[in-house]
Enzyme design. Structure first.
Site, short mmCIF file in Angstrom:
data_model
loop_
_atom_site.label_atom_id
_atom_site.label_comp_id
_atom_site.label_asym_id
_atom_site.label_seq_id
_atom_site.Cartn_x
_atom_site.Cartn_y
_atom_site.Cartn_z
N GLU A 183 -20.88 -42.53 -35.62
CA GLU A 183 -20.91 -42.78 -37.06
C GLU A 183 -19.77 -42.04 -37.75
OE1 GLU A 183 -24.73 -42.96 -39.08
OE2 GLU A 183 -23.98 -41.50 -40.55
N TYR A 201 -21.48 -45.11 -46.55
CA TYR A 201 -20.84 -44.99 -47.86
C TYR A 201 -21.65 -44.07 -48.75
CZ TYR A 201 -23.77 -48.96 -49.59
OH TYR A 201 -24.79 -49.81 -49.93
N TYR A 253 -37.12 -40.61 -39.24
CA TYR A 253 -37.15 -39.16 -39.49
C TYR A 253 -38.13 -38.48 -38.55
CZ TYR A 253 -34.32 -39.56 -43.71
OH TYR A 253 -33.27 -39.77 -44.57
N ASP A 292 -45.03 -42.06 -43.23
CA ASP A 292 -43.65 -42.21 -42.80
C ASP A 292 -43.54 -43.16 -41.60
OD1 ASP A 292 -40.96 -41.56 -43.29
OD2 ASP A 292 -40.96 -40.04 -41.71
N GLN A 300 -32.65 -39.32 -37.88
CA GLN A 300 -31.93 -38.24 -38.53
C GLN A 300 -31.67 -37.18 -37.47
OE1 GLN A 300 -29.79 -36.84 -40.55
NE2 GLN A 300 -30.91 -37.70 -42.28
#
Length: 306
Positions: free
Chosen positions: A32, A64, A162, A175, A193
């Protein structure tokens, strides 16, 4: 799919032999990047992509800024990478402060430009705004965004996950339910993450499976460029920093070369322990610097493709 070795055998091997001895390089990686803000940063990005390209990544993605603040630069870099390097490139797309029509138009533009992979995220609010608020005419969340994108074209779609629970989630169950909605809406995989303890990922992987999530879950790896920066990012995304890490980076603020060696060692050992637990896919948050990610992949046995 690559045949998985017995995790018990792998764990014993990792314990009894040098950690990185004899690894066959049977891993798949992705990287990334973030869009450059200056000409010098653009040069650094292109050098980083060029260094990592020979490793044959499954894809590279370009982020972005909050609220889509760098959307045009993201588009330009994604298309350039896709067209000039031969590496499948993925663009990040969020629904913050945008109508459905605006988001759909961006997605169609990507498809027309030859981009077949999107990373669909709810997104963070722009600087100065507290808390997420959906646009009244926009997608309410990432699950809706995924469904909308799949209705436009047969995109490959990655979403976020996450391991230590999203900071805004009511609890762990909520979640996981949110992640399942994104997968059920058509997402191909989830990328986590960053985290620093392998057991954190393994617990999450098991809980996701128990919740009926059968899509690929790829561990996200963040080599530490700056410990202070990682502390700041960890606070924003709810990642725990083990107490031992601070001691390892103490005194290295003004010694970047030594800091890189420590960082590569920590991240490579994390990946090695994930490998011992059966993981063969890794996603690296490069921060537009290729050296650490390349070194870690090398230690895991991955070599440049012919």
């Amino acid at each position: 799919m690559t045949e998985q070795l017995d995790p018990v055998h792998e764990a014993r091997t990792a314990h009894d032999e040098p950690l990185f001895s004899g690894l066959p390089g049977d891993i798949a990686v992705s990287f990334e990047f973030f869009p450059p803000k200056t000409d010098k940063m653009a040069e650094t990005l292109r050098e980083s992509v060029a260094m990592l390209a020979p490793l044959g990544p499954r894809f590279v993605s370009v982020t972005y800024g909050a609220g889509g603040s760098t959307r045009e630069r993201t588009h330009d870099e994604v298309v350039r990478i896709n067209n000039e390097t031969g590496i499948p490139a993925a663009a990040h797309l969020t629904c913050v402060e945008a109508t459905r029509e605006e988001v759909d138009a961006v997605a169609r533009h990507y498809w027309e430009s030859g981009i077949r992979h999107l990373v669909a995220l709810r997104g963070d609010p722009p600087d100065g705004k507290a808390g997420y608020s959906a646009h009244p005419d926009g997608y309410a969340n990432a699950a809706e965004l995924v469904a909308g994108l799949k209705a436009i074209a047969p995109f490959e779609i990655s979403v976020g996950a996450y391991p230590e629970v999203h900071p805004e989630a009511a609890d762990e169950a909520a979640d996981l339910d949110n992640l399942k909605r994104k997968i059920d809406a058509g997402a191909t995989r989830a990328i986590t993450q960053f985290f620093f303890e392998p057991d954190c990922f393994f617990r999450f992987r098991d809980k996701a499976a128990a919740a009926g999530i059968d899509a690929e879950i790829v561990p996200g790896i963040m080599p530490v460029m700056s410990f202070a920066a990682v502390q700041r990012m960890s606070g924003l995304c709810g990642t725990s920093i083990p107490g031992w890490m601070e001691g390892l980076f103490e005194g290295l603020d003004d010694r970047p070369a030594a800091r890189q060696l420590v960082s590569a060692t920590i991240s490579a050992e994390l990946c090695r322990r994930l490998y011992a637990g059966g993981e063969r896919n890794f996603h690296f948050y490069t921060l537009n610097r290729a050296e650490l990610s390349y070194a870690i992949c090398h230690m895991l046995g991955l070599r440049p493709k012919a």
